[in-house]
Design a protein around this motif. Structure first.
Motif, PDB file in Angstrom:
ATOM      1  N   PHE A  18      68.468 -30.757  57.187  1.00 39.11           N
ATOM      2  CA  PHE A  18      69.295 -29.846  57.971  1.00 39.11           C
ATOM      3  C   PHE A  18      70.578 -30.526  58.423  1.00 39.11           C
ATOM      4  N   ALA A  19      70.473 -31.764  58.903  1.00 38.44           N
ATOM      5  CA  ALA A  19      71.662 -32.491  59.342  1.00 38.44           C
ATOM      6  C   ALA A  19      72.607 -32.733  58.171  1.00 38.44           C
ATOM      7  N   ALA A  20      72.081 -33.136  57.031  1.00 41.34           N
ATOM      8  CA  ALA A  20      72.920 -33.399  55.864  1.00 41.34           C
ATOM      9  C   ALA A  20      73.597 -32.126  55.378  1.00 41.34           C
ATOM     10  N   LEU A  21      72.851 -31.022  55.317  1.00 43.77           N
ATOM     11  CA  LEU A  21      73.437 -29.756  54.889  1.00 43.77           C
ATOM     12  C   LEU A  21      74.491 -29.263  55.877  1.00 43.77           C
ATOM     13  N   SER A  22      74.276 -29.455  57.154  1.00 40.22           N
ATOM     14  CA  SER A  22      75.253 -29.033  58.160  1.00 40.22           C
ATOM     15  C   SER A  22      76.560 -29.804  58.008  1.00 40.22           C
ATOM     16  N   PHE A  23      76.452 -31.111  57.852  1.00 40.32           N
ATOM     17  CA  PHE A  23      77.666 -31.911  57.671  1.00 40.32           C
ATOM     18  C   PHE A  23      78.371 -31.551  56.367  1.00 40.32           C
ATOM     19  N   GLY A  24      77.594 -31.356  55.313  1.00 39.20           N
ATOM     20  CA  GLY A  24      78.188 -30.988  54.024  1.00 39.20           C
ATOM     21  C   GLY A  24      78.898 -29.646  54.085  1.00 39.20           C
ATOM     22  N   ALA A  25      78.264 -28.637  54.682  1.00 38.49           N
ATOM     23  CA  ALA A  25      78.880 -27.319  54.801  1.00 38.49           C
ATOM     24  C   ALA A  25      80.121 -27.384  55.673  1.00 38.49           C
ATOM     25  N   SER A  26      80.079 -28.161  56.729  1.00 36.95           N
ATOM     26  CA  SER A  26      81.239 -28.306  57.604  1.00 36.95           C
ATOM     27  C   SER A  26      82.399 -28.928  56.852  1.00 36.95           C
ATOM     28  N   ARG A  27      82.132 -29.929  56.054  1.00 36.14           N
ATOM     29  CA  ARG A  27      83.191 -30.598  55.308  1.00 36.14           C
ATOM     30  C   ARG A  27      83.779 -29.678  54.228  1.00 36.14           C
ATOM     31  N   LEU A  28      82.932 -28.847  53.612  1.00 36.73           N
ATOM     32  CA  LEU A  28      83.412 -27.966  52.551  1.00 36.73           C
ATOM     33  C   LEU A  28      84.136 -26.734  53.076  1.00 36.73           C
ATOM     34  N   LEU A  29      83.658 -26.156  54.158  1.00 41.56           N
ATOM     35  CA  LEU A  29      84.164 -24.877  54.622  1.00 41.56           C
ATOM     36  C   LEU A  29      85.225 -24.960  55.712  1.00 41.56           C
ATOM     37  N   ALA A  30      85.316 -26.055  56.412  1.00 46.15           N
ATOM     38  CA  ALA A  30      86.241 -26.163  57.544  1.00 46.15           C
ATOM     39  C   ALA A  30      87.660 -26.370  57.051  1.00 46.15           C
ATOM     40  N   PRO A  31      88.647 -25.722  57.695  1.00 41.93           N
ATOM     41  CA  PRO A  31      90.041 -25.977  57.310  1.00 41.93           C
ATOM     42  C   PRO A  31      90.452 -27.387  57.728  1.00 41.93           C
ATOM     43  N   ARG A  32      91.363 -27.955  56.939  1.00 39.23           N
ATOM     44  CA  ARG A  32      91.748 -29.343  57.168  1.00 39.23           C
ATOM     45  C   ARG A  32      93.103 -29.476  57.873  1.00 39.23           C
ATOM     46  N   ARG A  33      93.596 -28.431  58.483  1.00 37.98           N
ATOM     47  CA  ARG A  33      94.885 -28.502  59.177  1.00 37.98           C
ATOM     48  C   ARG A  33      94.675 -29.125  60.553  1.00 37.98           C
ATOM     49  N   GLN A  34      95.356 -30.225  60.783  1.00 38.43           N
ATOM     50  CA  GLN A  34      95.262 -30.867  62.094  1.00 38.43           C
ATOM     51  C   GLN A  34      96.515 -30.520  62.882  1.00 38.43           C
ATOM     52  N   THR A  35      96.289 -29.872  64.007  1.00 40.12           N
ATOM     53  CA  THR A  35      97.404 -29.511  64.872  1.00 40.12           C
ATOM     54  C   THR A  35      97.308 -30.314  66.167  1.00 40.12           C
ATOM     55  N   LYS A  36      98.356 -30.216  66.957  1.00 46.48           N
ATOM     56  CA  LYS A  36      98.366 -30.930  68.230  1.00 46.48           C
ATOM     57  C   LYS A  36      97.235 -30.431  69.138  1.00 46.48           C
ATOM     58  N   ALA A  37      96.984 -29.130  69.102  1.00 45.09           N
ATOM     59  CA  ALA A  37      95.929 -28.556  69.937  1.00 45.09           C
ATOM     60  C   ALA A  37      94.548 -29.042  69.504  1.00 45.09           C
ATOM     61  N   LYS A  38      94.359 -29.214  68.195  1.00 41.33           N
ATOM     62  CA  LYS A  38      93.049 -29.673  67.713  1.00 41.33           C
ATOM     63  C   LYS A  38      92.816 -31.150  68.019  1.00 41.33           C
ATOM     64  N   LEU A  39      93.874 -31.904  68.055  1.00 35.84           N
ATOM     65  CA  LEU A  39      93.731 -33.339  68.310  1.00 35.84           C
ATOM     66  C   LEU A  39      93.668 -33.677  69.796  1.00 35.84           C
ATOM     67  N   ALA A  40      94.044 -32.740  70.648  1.00 41.66           N
ATOM     68  CA  ALA A  40      94.029 -32.991  72.095  1.00 41.66           C
ATOM     69  C   ALA A  40      92.603 -32.909  72.627  1.00 41.66           C
ATOM     70  N   PRO A  41      92.279 -33.687  73.651  1.00 42.84           N
ATOM     71  CA  PRO A  41      90.944 -33.581  74.244  1.00 42.84           C
ATOM     72  C   PRO A  41      90.769 -32.230  74.914  1.00 42.84           C
ATOM     73  N   TYR A  42      89.589 -31.677  74.816  1.00 41.27           N
ATOM     74  CA  TYR A  42      89.309 -30.346  75.361  1.00 41.27           C
ATOM     75  C   TYR A  42      88.332 -30.466  76.523  1.00 41.27           C
ATOM     76  N   GLU A  43      88.709 -29.890  77.646  1.00 41.00           N
ATOM     77  CA  GLU A  43      87.813 -29.933  78.796  1.00 41.00           C
ATOM     78  C   GLU A  43      87.869 -28.595  79.501  1.00 41.00           C
ATOM     79  N   CYS A  44      86.941 -27.741  79.202  1.00 42.76           N
ATOM     80  CA  CYS A  44      86.749 -26.469  79.886  1.00 42.76           C
ATOM     81  C   CYS A  44      87.970 -25.555  79.814  1.00 42.76           C
ATOM     82  N   GLY A  45      88.808 -25.697  78.819  1.00 40.92           N
ATOM     83  CA  GLY A  45      89.938 -24.817  78.668  1.00 40.92           C
ATOM     84  C   GLY A  45      91.089 -25.102  79.602  1.00 40.92           C
ATOM     85  N   VAL A  46      90.991 -26.132  80.422  1.00 37.37           N
ATOM     86  CA  VAL A  46      92.055 -26.465  81.361  1.00 37.37           C
ATOM     87  C   VAL A  46      92.917 -27.544  80.732  1.00 37.37           C
ATOM     88  N   GLU A  47      94.208 -27.286  80.683  1.00 32.63           N
ATOM     89  CA  GLU A  47      95.088 -28.303  80.126  1.00 32.63           C
ATOM     90  C   GLU A  47      95.293 -29.424  81.137  1.00 32.63           C
TER      91      GLU A  47
END
Length: 155
Positions: A18-47
């Motif tokens: 299950f862990a291997a399939l989850s990582f594999g599916a994530s790598r295949l299906l996830a978009p690879r665009r890295q934006t500033k918002a994606k790279l910023a730390p996220y904490e409860c939606g508060v900037e």
């Protein structure tokens, strides 16, 4: 004999798959665009608008250690209390040694100021120049008044 462990082994294999399939599916299906918002730390939606807070004081960790020590003590004390008659003298001695170790850690924490809630006091310095017998009078006598003007009297 090994048939008893077959369900545990099967569950372990399923978890790894299950862990291997989850990582594999994530790598295949996830978009690879890295934006500033994606790279910023996220904490409860508060900037983040302020700097990071300062580190916790040592007292916080000492209090946390007290809680951990007593949690571990309860984890071992409850089963012993349920079956202490069956354990006999060996169980009593083992629990005595354990209680002594817990008490020793508690004394250590108290000695390091874990329960001092007031403002922090400086530790007693063991400097040979500082002693209880040294006062302002003995210091002035030892240093002397050579080269100093006479003290001015208050008006």
């Amino acid at each position: 004999m090994t048939g008893q462990y077959l369900p545990i082994f099967a569950l372990g294999v399923l978890a790894v798959l299950f862990a291997a399939l989850s990582f594999g599916a994530s790598r295949l299906l996830a978009p690879r665009r890295q934006t500033k918002a994606k790279l910023a730390p996220y904490e409860c939606g508060v900037e983040e608008s302020t700097d990071a807070p300062e580190r916790f004081g040592v007292r916080f960790f000492l209090i946390a250690m007290i809680f951990i020590v007593f949690d571990i003590e309860i984890i071992f004390l409850y089963p012993w209390a349920v079956s202490y008659r069956g354990l006999g003298l060996f169980g009593l001695v083992a629990m005595g040694i354990f209680a002594l170790a817990v008490f020793e850690s508690f004394v250590y924490l108290i000695g390091n100021g874990a329960l001092d809630w007031g403002p922090s006091r400086p530790k007693w310095r063991r400097d040979p120049q500082v002693s209880a017998r040294r006062t302002s009078d003995t210091t002035i006598r030892r240093v002397g008044l050579d080269g100093r003007g006479a003290p001015e009297e208050a008006a």
